[in-house]
Scaffold this motif. Structure first.
Motif, mmCIF file in Angstrom:
data_model
loop_
_atom_site.group_PDB
_atom_site.id
_atom_site.type_symbol
_atom_site.label_atom_id
_atom_site.label_comp_id
_atom_site.label_asym_id
_atom_site.label_seq_id
_atom_site.Cartn_x
_atom_site.Cartn_y
_atom_site.Cartn_z
ATOM 1 N N ILE A 1 46.274 33.621 49.006
ATOM 2 C CA ILE A 1 47.531 33.727 48.256
ATOM 3 C C ILE A 1 47.276 34.305 46.871
ATOM 4 N N THR A 2 46.280 33.777 46.159
ATOM 5 C CA THR A 2 46.010 34.314 44.825
ATOM 6 C C THR A 2 45.549 35.769 44.897
ATOM 7 N N GLY A 3 44.790 36.108 45.947
ATOM 8 C CA GLY A 3 44.385 37.495 46.125
ATOM 9 C C GLY A 3 45.571 38.407 46.381
ATOM 10 N N GLY A 4 46.517 37.923 47.182
ATOM 11 C CA GLY A 4 47.735 38.692 47.446
ATOM 12 C C GLY A 4 48.554 38.899 46.187
ATOM 13 N N ILE A 5 48.642 37.861 45.377
ATOM 14 C CA ILE A 5 49.362 37.997 44.106
ATOM 15 C C ILE A 5 48.622 38.987 43.204
ATOM 16 N N GLY A 6 47.286 38.950 43.240
ATOM 17 C CA GLY A 6 46.495 39.901 42.459
ATOM 18 C C GLY A 6 46.743 41.334 42.884
ATOM 19 N N VAL A 7 46.849 41.565 44.189
ATOM 20 C CA VAL A 7 47.165 42.911 44.695
ATOM 21 C C VAL A 7 48.560 43.324 44.227
ATOM 22 N N PHE A 8 49.518 42.418 44.343
ATOM 23 C CA PHE A 8 50.887 42.719 43.892
ATOM 24 C C PHE A 8 50.888 43.033 42.397
ATOM 25 N N HIS A 9 50.185 42.204 41.616
ATOM 26 C CA HIS A 9 50.135 42.399 40.165
ATOM 27 C C HIS A 9 49.481 43.743 39.828
ATOM 28 N N THR A 10 48.430 44.100 40.554
ATOM 29 C CA THR A 10 47.786 45.395 40.350
ATOM 30 C C THR A 10 48.773 46.534 40.597
ATOM 31 N N GLY A 11 49.567 46.411 41.644
ATOM 32 C CA GLY A 11 50.579 47.423 41.933
ATOM 33 C C GLY A 11 51.597 47.554 40.829
ATOM 34 N N VAL A 12 51.975 46.420 40.242
ATOM 35 C CA VAL A 12 52.918 46.445 39.116
ATOM 36 C C VAL A 12 52.265 47.135 37.917
ATOM 37 N N CYS B 1 50.486 36.859 31.338
ATOM 38 C CA CYS B 1 51.868 37.121 31.715
ATOM 39 C C CYS B 1 52.269 36.144 32.830
ATOM 40 N N LYS B 2 53.495 36.273 33.271
ATOM 41 C CA LYS B 2 54.027 35.393 34.315
ATOM 42 C C LYS B 2 53.187 35.464 35.595
ATOM 43 N N MET B 3 52.836 36.666 36.027
ATOM 44 C CA MET B 3 52.072 36.809 37.267
ATOM 45 C C MET B 3 50.622 36.359 37.103
ATOM 46 N N CYS B 4 50.101 36.414 35.880
ATOM 47 C CA CYS B 4 48.762 35.867 35.629
ATOM 48 C C CYS B 4 48.763 34.364 35.913
ATOM 49 N N TYR B 5 49.810 33.685 35.458
ATOM 50 C CA TYR B 5 49.919 32.252 35.748
ATOM 51 C C TYR B 5 50.035 32.006 37.249
ATOM 52 N N TRP B 6 50.825 32.841 37.930
ATOM 53 C CA TRP B 6 50.993 32.673 39.383
ATOM 54 C C TRP B 6 49.647 32.718 40.095
ATOM 55 N N GLN B 7 48.727 33.558 39.597
ATOM 56 C CA GLN B 7 47.423 33.692 40.245
ATOM 57 C C GLN B 7 46.529 32.481 40.000
ATOM 58 N N ARG B 8 46.817 31.704 38.992
ATOM 59 C CA ARG B 8 45.976 30.551 38.660
ATOM 60 C C ARG B 8 46.225 29.353 39.573
ATOM 61 N N TYR B 9 47.464 29.105 39.916
ATOM 62 C CA TYR B 9 47.804 27.898 40.679
ATOM 63 C C TYR B 9 47.062 27.808 42.014
ATOM 64 N N PRO B 10 46.984 28.882 42.804
ATOM 65 C CA PRO B 10 46.239 28.777 44.059
ATOM 66 C C PRO B 10 44.745 28.504 43.852
ATOM 67 N N HIS B 11 44.182 28.986 42.753
ATOM 68 C CA HIS B 11 42.772 28.680 42.490
ATOM 69 C C HIS B 11 42.580 27.187 42.249
ATOM 70 N N VAL B 12 43.527 26.580 41.552
ATOM 71 C CA VAL B 12 43.456 25.128 41.339
ATOM 72 C C VAL B 12 43.548 24.419 42.689
ATOM 73 N N ALA B 13 44.449 24.870 43.546
ATOM 74 C CA ALA B 13 44.574 24.279 44.887
ATOM 75 C C ALA B 13 43.282 24.446 45.683
ATOM 76 N N ALA B 14 42.627 25.594 45.559
ATOM 77 C CA ALA B 14 41.368 25.838 46.275
ATOM 78 C C ALA B 14 40.277 24.914 45.763
ATOM 79 N N VAL B 15 40.233 24.680 44.473
ATOM 80 C CA VAL B 15 39.236 23.761 43.907
ATOM 81 C C VAL B 15 39.474 22.348 44.441
ATOM 82 N N VAL B 16 40.719 21.917 44.469
ATOM 83 C CA VAL B 16 41.042 20.586 45.000
ATOM 84 C C VAL B 16 40.665 20.501 46.475
#
Length: 153
Positions: A71-82, A33-48
């Motif tokens: 940031i990705t963890g925060g989005i994960g918490v928000f997504h869990t709440g949704v 979903c949209k928020m799943c994608y949101w959680q991916r971008y910060p992981h890419v930034a962390a790898v870089v």
């Protein structure tokens, strides 16, 4: 543990979470979903940040890795709440550039696109969704990044 080892673990952790997400998507057939994608971008930034931190001794890069995983963890918490109905999620959907598409091609794309709602859980383990597991794993990775930053001083 030394700084390099901590950075390797944190970088590999974000890379593993990304590979897991892509595996669920492309091998498991679970469209994100949209928020799943949101959680991916910060992981890419962390790898870089991690790859750069392995080459450049800087306290800033591990801190950036920590920020990205927070940031990705925060989005994960928000997504869990949704997902659990604690609060509302986004009400919009996104699409790529459609300016050069014919009406028939656009309709075909719309009809064939999977409808993935952010408030529906596609997969769970121990009664936790992928968003919840991302939040938990990201919290652990933040601690590892912060330990690496402390050893960079």
């Amino acid at each position: 543990m030394n700084r390099q080892t901590l950075i390797l673990i944190a970088t590999a952790g974000s890379a593993a979470l990304m590979m897991g997400a892509l595996g669920f998507q492309y091998l498991g057939g679970l469209a994100p979903c949209k928020m799943c994608y949101w959680q991916r971008y910060p992981h890419v930034a962390a790898v870089v940040a991690g790859l750069l931190a392995l080459a450049i001794r800087s306290r800033l890069l591990p801190l950036l890795g920590a920020l990205a995983t927070a940031i990705t963890g925060g989005i994960g918490v928000f997504h869990t709440g949704v997902e659990r109905g604690w609060w509302e999620g986004p009400t919009t959907c996104t699409s790529g550039d459609v300016s050069n598409m014919s009406a028939d091609a656009l309709l075909d794309q719309i009809m064939n696109a999977p409808l993935v709602r952010c408030d529906e859980v596609a997969w769970t383990f121990l009664d936790l969704s992928m968003a919840s597991w991302n939040a938990i794993a990201s919290a652990v990775l933040v601690l590892i990044w912060l330990a690496a930053a402390r050893r960079s001083a």
